[in-house]
Motif scaffolding. Structure first.
Motif, PDB file in Angstrom:
ATOM      1  N   UNK A 135     -74.272  17.750  -8.717  1.00 56.45           N
ATOM      2  CA  UNK A 135     -73.167  17.443  -9.888  1.00 56.45           C
ATOM      3  C   UNK A 135     -72.142  19.073  -9.888  1.00 56.45           C
ATOM      4  N   UNK A 136     -72.640  20.264  -8.992  1.00 54.81           N
ATOM      5  CA  UNK A 136     -71.914  21.672  -9.307  1.00 54.81           C
ATOM      6  C   UNK A 136     -71.073  22.042  -8.521  1.00 54.81           C
ATOM      7  N   UNK A 137     -71.472  20.649  -7.580  1.00 60.63           N
ATOM      8  CA  UNK A 137     -70.310  21.387  -6.080  1.00 60.63           C
ATOM      9  C   UNK A 137     -68.789  20.526  -6.375  1.00 60.63           C
ATOM     10  N   UNK A 138     -68.311  21.938  -5.971  1.00 61.26           N
ATOM     11  CA  UNK A 138     -66.204  21.391  -6.353  1.00 61.26           C
ATOM     12  C   UNK A 138     -66.722  20.418  -5.701  1.00 61.26           C
ATOM     13  N   UNK A 139     -65.391  19.523  -6.112  1.00 62.01           N
ATOM     14  CA  UNK A 139     -64.824  18.633  -5.221  1.00 62.01           C
ATOM     15  C   UNK A 139     -63.673  18.637  -4.973  1.00 62.01           C
ATOM     16  N   UNK A 151     -66.321  12.332 -14.011  1.00 59.19           N
ATOM     17  CA  UNK A 151     -67.265  11.828 -14.251  1.00 59.19           C
ATOM     18  C   UNK A 151     -68.665  11.547 -14.010  1.00 59.19           C
ATOM     19  N   UNK A 152     -68.760  12.002 -12.686  1.00 59.48           N
ATOM     20  CA  UNK A 152     -69.810  12.230 -11.870  1.00 59.48           C
ATOM     21  C   UNK A 152     -70.142  14.097 -11.700  1.00 59.48           C
ATOM     22  N   UNK A 153     -69.118  14.797 -12.065  1.00 63.72           N
ATOM     23  CA  UNK A 153     -68.741  15.754 -10.928  1.00 63.72           C
ATOM     24  C   UNK A 153     -68.938  17.244 -12.017  1.00 63.72           C
ATOM     25  N   UNK A 154     -69.131  18.467 -12.339  1.00 63.95           N
ATOM     26  CA  UNK A 154     -68.533  18.998 -13.256  1.00 63.95           C
ATOM     27  C   UNK A 154     -67.551  19.845 -12.551  1.00 63.95           C
ATOM     28  N   UNK A 155     -67.136  20.639 -11.380  1.00 61.86           N
ATOM     29  CA  UNK A 155     -65.900  20.709 -11.012  1.00 61.86           C
ATOM     30  C   UNK A 155     -65.042  20.171  -9.879  1.00 61.86           C
ATOM     31  N   UNK A 156     -63.562  19.831 -10.116  1.00 65.49           N
ATOM     32  CA  UNK A 156     -63.571  18.659  -9.888  1.00 65.49           C
ATOM     33  C   UNK A 156     -61.267  19.425  -9.225  1.00 65.49           C
ATOM     34  N   UNK A 157     -60.752  20.002  -8.237  1.00 65.61           N
ATOM     35  CA  UNK A 157     -59.482  19.896  -8.135  1.00 65.61           C
ATOM     36  C   UNK A 157     -59.063  18.877  -7.968  1.00 65.61           C
ATOM     37  N   UNK A 158     -57.234  19.273  -7.789  1.00 66.44           N
ATOM     38  CA  UNK A 158     -56.279  18.760  -7.055  1.00 66.44           C
ATOM     39  C   UNK A 158     -55.813  19.184  -6.390  1.00 66.44           C
ATOM     40  N   UNK A 159     -55.430  19.347  -5.097  1.00 68.04           N
ATOM     41  CA  UNK A 159     -54.412  20.489  -4.458  1.00 68.04           C
ATOM     42  C   UNK A 159     -53.713  19.941  -3.111  1.00 68.04           C
ATOM     43  N   UNK A 160     -52.553  20.909  -2.899  1.00 66.58           N
ATOM     44  CA  UNK A 160     -51.459  20.549  -2.740  1.00 66.58           C
ATOM     45  C   UNK A 160     -50.548  19.644  -2.947  1.00 66.58           C
ATOM     46  N   UNK A 161     -50.362  19.737  -4.929  1.00 70.21           N
ATOM     47  CA  UNK A 161     -49.718  19.663  -5.149  1.00 70.21           C
ATOM     48  C   UNK A 161     -50.056  20.165  -7.030  1.00 70.21           C
ATOM     49  N   UNK A 162     -48.872  20.338  -7.670  1.00 70.10           N
ATOM     50  CA  UNK A 162     -49.546  21.303  -8.923  1.00 70.10           C
ATOM     51  C   UNK A 162     -48.900  20.322 -10.141  1.00 70.10           C
ATOM     52  N   UNK A 163     -50.703  19.794 -11.003  1.00 64.34           N
ATOM     53  CA  UNK A 163     -50.933  18.617 -11.416  1.00 64.34           C
ATOM     54  C   UNK A 163     -51.399  19.229 -12.888  1.00 64.34           C
ATOM     55  N   UNK A 164     -51.058  19.227 -13.963  1.00 67.48           N
ATOM     56  CA  UNK A 164     -51.209  20.286 -14.398  1.00 67.48           C
ATOM     57  C   UNK A 164     -53.157  20.514 -15.173  1.00 67.48           C
ATOM     58  N   UNK A 165     -53.489  21.596 -15.111  1.00 65.42           N
ATOM     59  CA  UNK A 165     -55.455  21.078 -16.234  1.00 65.42           C
ATOM     60  C   UNK A 165     -56.258  21.246 -15.034  1.00 65.42           C
ATOM     61  N   UNK A 166     -55.899  20.170 -13.673  1.00 61.52           N
ATOM     62  CA  UNK A 166     -56.422  19.951 -12.121  1.00 61.52           C
ATOM     63  C   UNK A 166     -56.559  21.183 -11.392  1.00 61.52           C
ATOM     64  N   UNK A 167     -56.417  22.616 -11.795  1.00 68.31           N
ATOM     65  CA  UNK A 167     -56.647  23.739 -10.756  1.00 68.31           C
ATOM     66  C   UNK A 167     -57.753  24.251 -11.436  1.00 68.31           C
ATOM     67  N   UNK A 168     -58.439  24.085 -12.653  1.00 68.48           N
ATOM     68  CA  UNK A 168     -58.704  24.839 -14.046  1.00 68.48           C
ATOM     69  C   UNK A 168     -59.792  24.673 -13.855  1.00 68.48           C
ATOM     70  N   UNK A 169     -61.022  25.798 -14.070  1.00 68.42           N
ATOM     71  CA  UNK A 169     -62.696  25.736 -13.893  1.00 68.42           C
ATOM     72  C   UNK A 169     -62.588  25.488 -15.798  1.00 68.42           C
ATOM     73  N   UNK A 170     -63.810  24.493 -16.239  1.00 68.34           N
ATOM     74  CA  UNK A 170     -64.059  23.994 -17.053  1.00 68.34           C
ATOM     75  C   UNK A 170     -65.152  24.254 -17.175  1.00 68.34           C
ATOM     76  N   UNK A 171     -66.232  25.112 -18.591  1.00 67.25           N
ATOM     77  CA  UNK A 171     -68.047  24.774 -18.532  1.00 67.25           C
ATOM     78  C   UNK A 171     -68.356  23.701 -18.222  1.00 67.25           C
ATOM     79  N   UNK A 172     -69.147  23.332 -18.041  1.00 70.78           N
ATOM     80  CA  UNK A 172     -69.465  21.492 -17.850  1.00 70.78           C
ATOM     81  C   UNK A 172     -69.966  21.642 -18.933  1.00 70.78           C
TER      82      UNK A 172
END
Length: 154
Positions: free
Chosen positions: A62-66, A97-118
């Protein structure tokens, strides 16, 4: 899971999914692994497909970034629209809901590029384009003291 089934891989990737999944499983045993999924409207962006992908990756770790990357119409797929921001936000929410680290790329969507403590939710790494801030030393959350895999100060 259409984005990870053999029909999808044969048609769009000229391969099969089994070696990809097996590589992720093997590599995750001894290395830092990240998974990127290009979301293409109408091909692999349905909620059920994203849910299945996130659940499968979480089964490996679950700590694998997607990363969900925005598609743009080029080369052989000029007839498909760019991935709508709403689909990327939905993918982010489903996968979190499943993963600790999820990110969105090729576009800026606020907070979806940040890393938070799970564990406690503290913002650990703030990203704005290629700039980062707040990277905790040694990958230790300054709030709860937990080690966060894949987060380190360079």
């Amino acid at each position: 899971l259409k984005s990870m089934d053999n029909d999808f891989y044969r048609t769009w990737c000229d391969g099969t999914v089994a070696p990809v999944k097996r590589f992720i499983e093997i590599a995750a045993e001894s290395a830092h692994v990240e998974v990127t999924n290009l979301l293409v409207t109408g091909l692999n962006d349905a909620d059920e497909q994203i849910e299945a992908l996130a659940a499968w990756v979480a089964g490996v770790g679950r700590d694998i970034p997607v990363h969900f990357s925005r598609f743009f119409p080029v080369y052989r797929m000029t007839d498909r629209p760019p991935t709508p921001p709403e689909r990327l936000e939905a993918a982010y929410g489903i996968a979190k809901r499943h993963l600790d680290h999820v990110y969105v790329g090729n576009i800026f969507i606020e907070k979806t590029g940040n890393t938070y403590c799970p564990f406690c939710g503290l913002l650990l790494v703030e990203r704005n384009g290629y700039r980062t801030g707040n990277v905790p030393p040694n990958g230790i959350c300054p709030s709860c003291g937990k080690k966060i895999r894949g987060v380190w100060h360079t």
